[in-house]
Design an enzyme around this catalytic site. Structure first.
Site, PDB file in Angstrom:
ATOM      1  N   SER A 133       0.857  -1.191   0.000  1.00 34.52           N
ATOM      2  CA  SER A 133       0.000   0.000   0.000  1.00 34.52           C
ATOM      3  C   SER A 133       0.886   1.231   0.000  1.00 34.52           C
ATOM      4  CB  SER A 133      -0.881   0.030   1.247  1.00 34.52           C
ATOM      5  OG  SER A 133      -1.516   1.288   1.356  1.00 34.52           O
TER       6      SER A 133
ATOM      7  N   TYR B  53      -2.548  -0.938  10.238  1.00 31.34           N
ATOM      8  CA  TYR B  53      -2.532  -1.099   8.775  1.00 31.34           C
ATOM      9  C   TYR B  53      -1.213  -0.566   8.207  1.00 31.34           C
ATOM     10  CZ  TYR B  53      -4.171  -0.899   3.934  1.00 31.34           C
ATOM     11  OH  TYR B  53      -4.304  -1.079   2.574  1.00 31.34           O
TER      12      TYR B  53
HETATM   13  P1  NAI Z   1     -11.457  -5.654  -0.281  1.00 33.16           P
HETATM   14  O1  NAI Z   1     -11.958  -5.495   1.091  1.00 33.16           O
HETATM   15  O2  NAI Z   1     -12.398  -5.587  -1.411  1.00 33.16           O
HETATM   16  O3  NAI Z   1     -10.598  -6.993  -0.411  1.00 33.16           O
HETATM   17  C1  NAI Z   1      -9.887  -7.554   0.661  1.00 33.16           C
HETATM   18  C2  NAI Z   1      -9.889  -9.045   0.531  1.00 33.16           C
HETATM   19  O4  NAI Z   1      -9.180  -9.630   1.630  1.00 33.16           O
HETATM   20  C3  NAI Z   1     -11.288  -9.640   0.556  1.00 33.16           C
HETATM   21  O5  NAI Z   1     -11.421 -10.601  -0.469  1.00 33.16           O
HETATM   22  C4  NAI Z   1     -11.374 -10.306   1.908  1.00 33.16           C
HETATM   23  O6  NAI Z   1     -12.218 -11.396   1.950  1.00 33.16           O
HETATM   24  C5  NAI Z   1      -9.927 -10.738   2.088  1.00 33.16           C
HETATM   25  N1  NAI Z   1      -9.626 -11.041   3.468  1.00 33.16           N
HETATM   26  C6  NAI Z   1      -9.866 -10.312   4.575  1.00 33.16           C
HETATM   27  N2  NAI Z   1      -9.475 -10.966   5.674  1.00 33.16           N
HETATM   28  C7  NAI Z   1      -8.966 -12.146   5.257  1.00 33.16           C
HETATM   29  C8  NAI Z   1      -8.408 -13.278   5.908  1.00 33.16           C
HETATM   30  N3  NAI Z   1      -8.286 -13.331   7.241  1.00 33.16           N
HETATM   31  N4  NAI Z   1      -8.018 -14.320   5.146  1.00 33.16           N
HETATM   32  C9  NAI Z   1      -8.142 -14.301   3.821  1.00 33.16           C
HETATM   33  N5  NAI Z   1      -8.666 -13.264   3.131  1.00 33.16           N
HETATM   34  C10 NAI Z   1      -9.069 -12.199   3.851  1.00 33.16           C
HETATM   35  O7  NAI Z   1     -10.352  -4.500  -0.425  1.00 33.16           O
HETATM   36  P2  NAI Z   1      -9.295  -4.239  -1.580  1.00 33.16           P
HETATM   37  O8  NAI Z   1      -9.145  -2.784  -1.668  1.00 33.16           O
HETATM   38  O9  NAI Z   1      -9.583  -5.001  -2.788  1.00 33.16           O
HETATM   39  O10 NAI Z   1      -7.963  -4.784  -0.871  1.00 33.16           O
HETATM   40  C11 NAI Z   1      -7.096  -5.718  -1.476  1.00 33.16           C
HETATM   41  C12 NAI Z   1      -5.689  -5.440  -0.994  1.00 33.16           C
HETATM   42  O11 NAI Z   1      -5.261  -4.174  -1.503  1.00 33.16           O
HETATM   43  C13 NAI Z   1      -5.563  -5.347   0.535  1.00 33.16           C
HETATM   44  O12 NAI Z   1      -4.352  -5.948   0.947  1.00 33.16           O
HETATM   45  C14 NAI Z   1      -5.489  -3.858   0.767  1.00 33.16           C
HETATM   46  O13 NAI Z   1      -4.823  -3.541   1.947  1.00 33.16           O
HETATM   47  C15 NAI Z   1      -4.732  -3.409  -0.458  1.00 33.16           C
HETATM   48  N6  NAI Z   1      -4.836  -2.009  -0.758  1.00 33.16           N
HETATM   49  C16 NAI Z   1      -6.062  -1.436  -1.046  1.00 33.16           C
HETATM   50  C17 NAI Z   1      -6.119  -0.084  -1.315  1.00 33.16           C
HETATM   51  C18 NAI Z   1      -7.414   0.598  -1.625  1.00 33.16           C
HETATM   52  O14 NAI Z   1      -7.420   1.838  -1.636  1.00 33.16           O
HETATM   53  N7  NAI Z   1      -8.493  -0.109  -1.878  1.00 33.16           N
HETATM   54  C19 NAI Z   1      -4.918   0.770  -1.304  1.00 33.16           C
HETATM   55  C20 NAI Z   1      -3.714   0.056  -1.014  1.00 33.16           C
HETATM   56  C21 NAI Z   1      -3.683  -1.271  -0.757  1.00 33.16           C
END
Ligand code: NAI
Length: 241
Positions: A133, A146
């Site tokens: 991130s 985070y």
């Molecule tokens: P999202 O909430 O849509 O996706 C997160 C995913 O992680 C979901 O599929 C969820 O089920 C899974 N997850 C959560 N806890 C879990 C666990 N204990 N075991 C397995 N899976 C688990 O959010 P997004 O934005 O798609 O996030 C994806 C990645 O991108 C994350 O690592 C997030 O930190 C990172 N990210 C997102 C940003 C944003 O602005 N959306 C910016 C920078 C990084």
């Protein structure tokens, strides 16, 4: 050989592949001809994924060590492992248990998955892309866990890159800026906050999950054969100035 293509028979696993960015990565890789396995945290999350074609989805909690081993075993060797599972708990991360839980999913979960897939990645001379991130570099006061976890993911990426190069495994990270997904749905309800972030980027807009996928795919291609230990910002220029 086309340096900007995935090799024939390419196999990928996307952890957190039912989330906003993860699902976009799954679709990108499918579009490039890869065979893709992906995980979600629940059947309900997986069911909600709209996807054409064949993707093997499994429920997986990355904090469950036995489940991680079993998932890696049933998936088998892959050419690309994407670690995209992540959580944040705005304002709550000052409670130690919550802080610990965020580290457990985002950082320790990433390491657990990397370890479980290591042998198969070495077998196929594959690579890992960890979704870090922008907050690995620019902190936010309401998210100490985070930010710490994502800083950890960056250094984990670099350390594994050095350690596993001899086995033919490349390890890189992508550091997205503000991308519109469920993870920040609550924060986006505040219009002033939403606009402030958009204005801070060079493009004057938030990113969409699709904005992230090309960089992930590139890192898995022969074009990136000499790239390891790198962290690619995909933040619309947020950190450029
Ligand atoms: P999202 O909430 O849509 O996706 C997160 C995913 O992680 C979901 O599929 C969820 O089920 C899974 N997850 C959560 N806890 C879990 C666990 N204990 N075991 C397995 N899976 C688990 O959010 P997004 O934005 O798609 O996030 C994806 C990645 O991108 C994350 O690592 C997030 O930190 C990172 N990210 C997102 C940003 C944003 O602005 N959306 C910016 C920078 C990084």
């Amino acid at each position: 050989m086309n340096k900007f293509a995935l090799k024939p028979g390419f196999r990928a696993a996307v952890i957190g592949g039912a989330g906003g960015i993860g699902l976009a990565i799954v679709k990108e890789l499918r579009g490039l001809g890869a065979e893709v396995s992906a995980t979600g945290i629940s059947e309900a999350e997986i069911k909600a994924c709209e996807i054409d074609g064949d993707v093997r989805f499994s429920v997986l909690d990355v904090t469950n060590g036995a489940a991680v081993s079993a998932y890696a075993e049933e998936t088998g060797p892959v050419d690309l492992l994407v670690n995209c599972a992540g959580i944040l708990r705005r304002d709550e991360e000052y409670e130690l248990d919550v802080f610990r839980q965020v580290l457990e999913v985002n950082l320790i979960g990433t390491m657990a998955i990397c370890l479980a897939f290591r042998e198969g990645l070495a077998e196929r001379k594959g690579s890992i892309v960890n979704i870090a991130s922008m907050n690995a570099f620019a902190a936010l006061p309401r998210l100490p866990g985070y930010c710490a976890s994502k800083g950890g993911v960056v250094m984990l990426t670099r350390s594994l890159a050095l350690a596993w190069a001899a086995e033919g495994i490349r390890v890189n990270a992508v550091a997205p800026g503000f991308i519109e997904t469920n993870i920040n749905a609550e924060g986006r309800k505040d219009e002033a906050h939403y606009q402030k972030i958009a204005d801070r980027t060079a493009f004057k807009r938030w990113g969409q999950p699709d904005d992230v996928t090309g960089t992930v795919a590139y890192l898995a291609m022969p074009a990136a054969a000499y790239v390891t230990g790198a962290v690619y910002a995909v933040d619309g220029g947020f950190l450029a100035g």
